[in-house]
Design a protein around this motif. Structure first.
Motif, PDB file in Angstrom:
ATOM      1  N   MET A   1       0.847  -1.173   0.000  1.00 39.84           N
ATOM      2  CA  MET A   1       0.000   0.000   0.000  1.00 39.84           C
ATOM      3  C   MET A   1       0.895   1.240   0.000  1.00 39.84           C
ATOM      4  N   ASP A   2       0.446   2.295  -0.642  1.00 38.27           N
ATOM      5  CA  ASP A   2       1.250   3.509  -0.728  1.00 38.27           C
ATOM      6  C   ASP A   2       1.057   4.408   0.492  1.00 38.27           C
ATOM      7  N   PHE A   3       1.934   5.380   0.625  1.00 38.08           N
ATOM      8  CA  PHE A   3       1.947   6.271   1.784  1.00 38.08           C
ATOM      9  C   PHE A   3       0.589   6.939   2.003  1.00 38.08           C
ATOM     10  N   GLY A   4       0.069   7.581   0.982  1.00 40.08           N
ATOM     11  CA  GLY A   4      -1.175   8.338   1.120  1.00 40.08           C
ATOM     12  C   GLY A   4      -2.351   7.475   1.528  1.00 40.08           C
ATOM     13  N   THR A   5      -2.487   6.325   0.904  1.00 40.68           N
ATOM     14  CA  THR A   5      -3.586   5.411   1.236  1.00 40.68           C
ATOM     15  C   THR A   5      -3.452   4.919   2.668  1.00 40.68           C
ATOM     16  N   THR A   6      -2.220   4.617   3.072  1.00 42.41           N
ATOM     17  CA  THR A   6      -1.983   4.157   4.439  1.00 42.41           C
ATOM     18  C   THR A   6      -2.386   5.233   5.442  1.00 42.41           C
ATOM     19  N   VAL A   7      -1.966   6.462   5.190  1.00 39.41           N
ATOM     20  CA  VAL A   7      -2.329   7.566   6.084  1.00 39.41           C
ATOM     21  C   VAL A   7      -3.849   7.721   6.145  1.00 39.41           C
ATOM     22  N   ALA A   8      -4.489   7.756   5.002  1.00 36.41           N
ATOM     23  CA  ALA A   8      -5.946   7.945   4.960  1.00 36.41           C
ATOM     24  C   ALA A   8      -6.667   6.810   5.687  1.00 36.41           C
ATOM     25  N   ASP A   9      -6.251   5.565   5.426  1.00 39.08           N
ATOM     26  CA  ASP A   9      -6.908   4.419   6.064  1.00 39.08           C
ATOM     27  C   ASP A   9      -6.738   4.445   7.580  1.00 39.08           C
ATOM     28  N   LEU A  10      -5.514   4.702   8.039  1.00 40.52           N
ATOM     29  CA  LEU A  10      -5.269   4.749   9.483  1.00 40.52           C
ATOM     30  C   LEU A  10      -6.039   5.896  10.135  1.00 40.52           C
ATOM     31  N   ARG A  11      -6.040   7.037   9.468  1.00 42.77           N
ATOM     32  CA  ARG A  11      -6.759   8.203   9.996  1.00 42.77           C
ATOM     33  C   ARG A  11      -8.241   7.872  10.174  1.00 42.77           C
ATOM     34  N   LYS A  12      -8.821   7.239   9.164  1.00 41.00           N
ATOM     35  CA  LYS A  12     -10.243   6.878   9.223  1.00 41.00           C
ATOM     36  C   LYS A  12     -10.500   5.814  10.291  1.00 41.00           C
ATOM     37  N   GLU A  13      -9.604   4.823  10.399  1.00 42.95           N
ATOM     38  CA  GLU A  13      -9.747   3.781  11.428  1.00 42.95           C
ATOM     39  C   GLU A  13      -9.793   4.390  12.824  1.00 42.95           C
ATOM     40  N   LYS A  14      -9.015   5.438  13.019  1.00 45.35           N
ATOM     41  CA  LYS A  14      -8.948   6.081  14.329  1.00 45.35           C
ATOM     42  C   LYS A  14     -10.016   7.143  14.516  1.00 45.35           C
ATOM     43  N   GLY A  15     -10.836   7.361  13.485  1.00 45.37           N
ATOM     44  CA  GLY A  15     -11.921   8.329  13.582  1.00 45.37           C
ATOM     45  C   GLY A  15     -11.438   9.771  13.641  1.00 45.37           C
ATOM     46  N   ILE A  16     -10.321  10.044  12.980  1.00 46.11           N
ATOM     47  CA  ILE A  16      -9.768  11.399  12.959  1.00 46.11           C
ATOM     48  C   ILE A  16     -10.085  12.027  11.611  1.00 46.11           C
ATOM     49  N   SER A  17     -10.635  13.216  11.633  1.00 42.64           N
ATOM     50  CA  SER A  17     -10.929  13.909  10.381  1.00 42.64           C
ATOM     51  C   SER A  17      -9.650  14.492   9.793  1.00 42.64           C
ATOM     52  N   GLN A  18      -9.707  14.808   8.506  1.00 40.80           N
ATOM     53  CA  GLN A  18      -8.561  15.470   7.876  1.00 40.80           C
ATOM     54  C   GLN A  18      -8.273  16.794   8.566  1.00 40.80           C
ATOM     55  N   THR A  19      -9.319  17.514   8.898  1.00 41.01           N
ATOM     56  CA  THR A  19      -9.158  18.811   9.557  1.00 41.01           C
ATOM     57  C   THR A  19      -8.446  18.660  10.887  1.00 41.01           C
ATOM     58  N   ASP A  20      -8.853  17.662  11.682  1.00 46.17           N
ATOM     59  CA  ASP A  20      -8.237  17.449  12.997  1.00 46.17           C
ATOM     60  C   ASP A  20      -6.776  17.011  12.879  1.00 46.17           C
ATOM     61  N   LEU A  21      -6.499  16.082  11.959  1.00 41.63           N
ATOM     62  CA  LEU A  21      -5.122  15.629  11.802  1.00 41.63           C
ATOM     63  C   LEU A  21      -4.249  16.774  11.304  1.00 41.63           C
ATOM     64  N   ALA A  22      -4.743  17.522  10.345  1.00 40.05           N
ATOM     65  CA  ALA A  22      -3.979  18.662   9.828  1.00 40.05           C
ATOM     66  C   ALA A  22      -3.684  19.664  10.943  1.00 40.05           C
ATOM     67  N   ALA A  23      -4.667  19.923  11.796  1.00 44.06           N
ATOM     68  CA  ALA A  23      -4.467  20.862  12.907  1.00 44.06           C
ATOM     69  C   ALA A  23      -3.394  20.346  13.864  1.00 44.06           C
ATOM     70  N   GLN A  24      -3.417  19.046  14.159  1.00 47.96           N
ATOM     71  CA  GLN A  24      -2.405  18.461  15.045  1.00 47.96           C
ATOM     72  C   GLN A  24      -1.006  18.545  14.432  1.00 47.96           C
TER      73      GLN A  24
END
Length: 109
Positions: free
Chosen positions: A1-24
């Motif tokens: 799996m590529d970097f972007g897909t891995t990040v997106a999948d993990l972020r979604k699994e943890k219930g973190i929005s793009q906005t929240d992750l970007a802010a962190q």
């Protein structure tokens, strides 16, 4: 799996929005979106922060390792690495025995 897909999948699994992750991370959510679409790649510092927030290793995040090691397991392994060689060897002997047992069970099934 590529970097972007891995990040997106993990972020979604943890219930973190793009906005929240970007802010962190201290970045704009559009930049995170570009990471997730593999249009650009983050600096090593941002990649480390992403790995820390998503609680995975940087190796897993970048596809170098295909097994996700949780933070607690990683910390325990690092602690064992600090032991004297004889103690490490005892621990690894026990681990090796369990691995061998598991392999035999898998073959017999």
């Amino acid at each position: 799996m590529d970097f972007g897909t891995t990040v997106a999948d993990l972020r979604k699994e943890k219930g973190i929005s793009q906005t929240d992750l970007a802010a962190q991370l201290g970045i704009h959510k559009n930049v995170l979106g570009r990471y997730e679409r593999n249009e650009v790649f983050p600096s090593i510092d941002i990649a480390r922060k992403i790995a820390d927030i998503l609680e995975v290793s940087l190796d897993y995040l970048t596809g170098k390792e295909d097994v996700q090691i949780d933070k607690i397991t990683s910390q325990r392994i690092l602690e064992v690495a600090k032991f004297e060689e004889a103690d490490r060897n005892h621990i690894f002997s026990v681990i090796d025995a369990f691995i061998a047992k598991r392999k035999i069970q898998t073959i017999l099934q």
